[in-house]
Structure formats: C-alpha cells, structure tokens
Design a protein around this motif. Structure first.
Motif, mmCIF file in Angstrom:
data_model
loop_
_atom_site.group_PDB
_atom_site.id
_atom_site.type_symbol
_atom_site.label_atom_id
_atom_site.label_comp_id
_atom_site.label_asym_id
_atom_site.label_seq_id
_atom_site.Cartn_x
_atom_site.Cartn_y
_atom_site.Cartn_z
ATOM 1 N N ALA A 40 12.542 1.285 -5.149
ATOM 2 C CA ALA A 40 13.090 2.058 -6.264
ATOM 3 C C ALA A 40 13.839 1.207 -7.286
ATOM 4 O O ALA A 40 14.497 1.748 -8.178
ATOM 5 C CB ALA A 40 14.007 3.150 -5.712
ATOM 6 N N ILE B 70 19.904 4.025 0.551
ATOM 7 C CA ILE B 70 20.299 2.760 -0.070
ATOM 8 C C ILE B 70 19.550 1.559 0.532
ATOM 9 O O ILE B 70 20.067 0.455 0.605
ATOM 10 C CB ILE B 70 21.855 2.647 -0.067
ATOM 11 C CG1 ILE B 70 22.382 1.752 -1.178
ATOM 12 C CG2 ILE B 70 22.427 2.280 1.295
ATOM 13 C CD1 ILE B 70 22.442 2.353 -2.525
ATOM 14 N N VAL C 72 17.408 0.063 -0.963
ATOM 15 C CA VAL C 72 17.280 -0.906 -2.065
ATOM 16 C C VAL C 72 18.372 -1.982 -2.022
ATOM 17 O O VAL C 72 18.144 -3.107 -2.463
ATOM 18 C CB VAL C 72 17.280 -0.206 -3.457
ATOM 19 C CG1 VAL C 72 15.964 0.526 -3.695
ATOM 20 C CG2 VAL C 72 18.453 0.733 -3.620
ATOM 21 N N HIS D 189 19.953 3.166 -10.521
ATOM 22 C CA HIS D 189 20.369 1.941 -9.813
ATOM 23 C C HIS D 189 20.701 0.882 -10.867
ATOM 24 O O HIS D 189 19.830 0.509 -11.664
ATOM 25 C CB HIS D 189 19.257 1.417 -8.905
ATOM 26 C CG HIS D 189 18.819 2.403 -7.859
ATOM 27 N ND1 HIS D 189 19.606 2.731 -6.778
ATOM 28 C CD2 HIS D 189 17.681 3.115 -7.723
ATOM 29 C CE1 HIS D 189 18.960 3.616 -6.019
ATOM 30 N NE2 HIS D 189 17.802 3.869 -6.581
ATOM 31 N N LYS E 201 15.882 12.680 -2.221
ATOM 32 C CA LYS E 201 16.513 11.401 -1.838
ATOM 33 C C LYS E 201 15.703 10.231 -2.392
ATOM 34 O O LYS E 201 16.222 9.169 -2.646
ATOM 35 C CB LYS E 201 16.525 11.259 -0.295
ATOM 36 C CG LYS E 201 17.451 12.198 0.420
ATOM 37 C CD LYS E 201 17.609 11.800 1.883
ATOM 38 C CE LYS E 201 16.513 12.344 2.760
ATOM 39 N NZ LYS E 201 16.492 13.789 2.953
HETATM 40 O O1 LIG Z 1 14.639 6.124 -3.911
HETATM 41 C C1 LIG Z 1 15.713 5.608 -4.251
HETATM 42 O O2 LIG Z 1 16.240 5.795 -5.370
HETATM 43 C C2 LIG Z 1 16.409 4.653 -3.350
HETATM 44 C C3 LIG Z 1 16.475 5.060 -1.964
HETATM 45 O O3 LIG Z 1 16.372 6.217 -1.592
HETATM 46 C C4 LIG Z 1 16.704 3.997 -0.985
HETATM 47 O O4 LIG Z 1 16.840 2.842 -1.370
HETATM 48 O O5 LIG Z 1 16.760 4.317 0.216
#
Ligand SMILES: O=C([O-])CC(=O)C(=O)O
Ligand SMILES: NC(=O)C1=CN([C@@H]2O[C@H](COP(=O)(O)OP(=O)(O)OC[C@H]3O[C@@H](n4cnc5c(N)ncnc54)[C@H](OP(=O)(O)O)[C@@H]3O)[C@@H](O)[C@H]2O)C=CC1
Length: 273
Positions: free
Chosen positions: A130, A195, A197, A224, A249
């Motif tokens: 993401a 999170i 990422v 982000h 999410k």
């Molecule tokens: O999809 C997203 O924005 C990030 C996310 O859930 C992850 O990093 O677990």
C-alpha cells in the motif's frame, strides 16, 4: 515485451480481498499466461467462491496446497500464517509472494526464510503493497540512512478491530487522534492487520521505522506519509489510497501492487531501481 509464454501456475493462501482481486486479474487476462491452480482459506466458503471463479482446486490445508504443481504461492492470509506458508512453499520448491509482511519484523524468521530461499534457489517476493517509493529507498540505502518515519492516517473503520483489541471506545473518537506512536516492532504487534507497510519500509531501508498511527473519523482514504533522510538525499512520499469496500482495512493499491509484481515476472524490461 513478453519473453516467457509458459503458463505460470499460482496457488493462493487466503481467499479474502487481495486473494480474490489477484484471481480476478488472472481470469480477466491482466496477468497474462497465468492460472490459479489451487486455493486454500480456513474459511471454506471463501475458497469455494474463488474456486468457482478460477476453476482452481480447493485445498484443505497449506500442506496440501504446497504439494500441487505450482510455480508461485501467494500468501495473502495473515501475519500468523506467513512462517508456515513461506517455509513449506520454499521447501516444496515454489516461489512465495508475501503480503502479510509484518511477520518479517522477526529478523530471525526473515533471515531463516532468506537462507532457505537461497538454498533451494527460489525467490521470496515482497510487493510495495500500500505504499510507494521503495525503488528510491533501495538506492538511498546504498548511502547512510538516519531517519525513517511512517505516519499512517486511517478512517476508524479501517482500524476498528485493532482499536477494540487495545481497549479503545470507538464511539468516543470524534476527532483525529494519535492511537500509536513508537517503533515498528510495537506497531505491528498492536496493529497486525493495519501496518504491514511499516515492516516493508523497515526491511527495504534496513532501518527500524518510527511509526505514528492516526485514527481519523473524518477520513475516507488510507493515507501513508513516508519520510526517509539519508546522506544521499531526503525522500517524502504520500499515498492516499482508496480502501476496499469489502475490507476497509486494506487499500486497493496493495492488491494492485501484487498484481503488477506477478504480471511483471514475465516482462523483459524492468523499470525502477
Ligand atoms: O492497506 C493499507 O493501507 C496498509 C495496510 O493495511 C497494512 O500495511 O497492513
Ligand atoms: N503489504 C501490504 O501493504 C498490505 C498487506 N496486507 C495484509 O495482507 C493480508 C491479506 O489481506 P486481505 O486480503 O485484505 O485480508 P482478508 O481478511 O480480506 O483475507 C484474508 C483471508 O485469509 C484467511 N486467513 C487468515 N489466516 C489464515 C490462515 N492461517 N490460514 C488460512 N486462511 C487464513 C482469512 O480468514 P478469516 O476471515 O477467518 O480471518 C481471510 O479469509 C493481511 O495479512 C493484510 O494485513 C493488507 C494490506 C496491505
């Protein structure tokens, strides 16, 4: 631009939004020369749905799936599933793509999987997910990196499960509030579904990210904000992601990044770092 016209055989572990999205993109030809051969989810109904879409065999365990004739296993299940999926995929001579990157915050596990992949001459793929800017961070890493910060702002419903687990009263959040500030190790422990990422960012920069998570009742997108400071230069990247309706999410970009990674495996031109 394609060089490899042989059919790429894929197994999916986790038939939720990312697994379903990747499968759709195989079926509609966005990912060319690929076929979903086998699927596994602990929720049989979800496996059945993906099997109907793709014609894939429904497996009843990870053990069963990794025994199939596959080139690549895509893990899109959960942080807890990663060790088993990745280890068994590699031992059974398959490449593995890991979406639940958070598991790799455990350095021993990361190094163990890396060593195993080398031993069996297979690959571990970690998509950008993401976020963006990993191409530049890989280059910055060749200098000295001295700061890595990720500030993530998400709507309440994206963080709801984790916040409830942490004892937050969701209904009392009327304005944006910082629900976490600390290091990547603590962040993924407290927000394992939100999170990943931060771990991708820490792995690519080889620097433990500082993480700030904001729950914003007015936000519609998953934002982000990344800051990396290094001897080569400073990088600032901000992505504002549309979340999946079926699973707020998860940002759509995360699934698209996996689709792009798999699609590019058969491209002869590689762009970025
Ligand atoms: O999809 C997203 O924005 C990030 C996310 O859930 C992850 O990093 O677990
Ligand atoms: N790298 C990145 O940038 C991002 C990573 N992610 C991560 O990717 C993963 C997939 O995300 P997403 O598709 O949105 O999630 P979903 O919840 O939509 O789908 C995951 C599916 O996997 C199943 N599952 C979970 N654990 C196991 C297991 N051990 N064995 C078999 N099936 C299992 C779940 O079942 P059940 O419903 O019972 O839990 C669910 O059906 C998650 O870990 C998520 O945190 C998400 C966004 C960004």
């Amino acid at each position: 631009m394609e060089v490899n016209t042989t059919m790429y055989k894929i197994g999916i572990v986790g038939c939720g939004v990312i697994g379903s999205f990747i499968s759709k993109k195989v079926v509609d030809g966005t990912i060319k020369n690929a076929k979903i051969i086998a699927v596994y989810d602990r929720n049989l109904e979800k496996s059945k749905k993906l099997s109907e879409l793709t014609g894939a065999k429904i497996c009843n365990s990870i053990d069963e799936l990794v025994k199939e004739n596959l080139d690549l296993v895509v893990e899109c299940a959960s942080v807890k599933a990663v060790e088993e999926v990745a280890t068994k995929s590699l031992i059974n001579n398959k490449d593995v793509l890991i979406m639940s990157v958070g598991a790799l915050v455990d350095k021993d596990l990361f190094l163990k999987l890396k060593k195993l992949a080398k031993k069996v001459s297979r690959k571990i793929y970690i998509p950008s997910g993401a976020i963006g800017g990993l191409d530049a961070i890989k280059a910055l890493r060749l200098g000295e990196i001295y700061k890595v910060v990720l500030k993530t702002v998400k709507p309440i419903k994206a963080l709801e499960d984790s916040l409830k687990n942490l004892g937050y009263d969701i209904s009392s959040i009327k304005n944006p509030i910082v629900v976490f500030e600390g290091d990547v190790f603590e962040a993924i422990k407290k927000f394992p579904m939100n999170i990943n990422v931060s771990v991708t960012l820490s792995i690519v920069s080889e620097y433990p990210a500082k993480v700030i998570i904001v729950a914003d009742p007015n936000a519609k997108l998953n934002r982000h904000e990344i800051l990396v400071e290094s001897s080569i230069g400073k990088l600032k990247v901000c992505v504002e992601n549309v979340p999946f309706e079926e699973n707020p999410k998860t940002s759509a970009l995360a699934a698209y990044s996996a689709v792009r990674l798999i699609r590019d495996l058969s491209e002869s031109v590689k762009i970025g770092t």
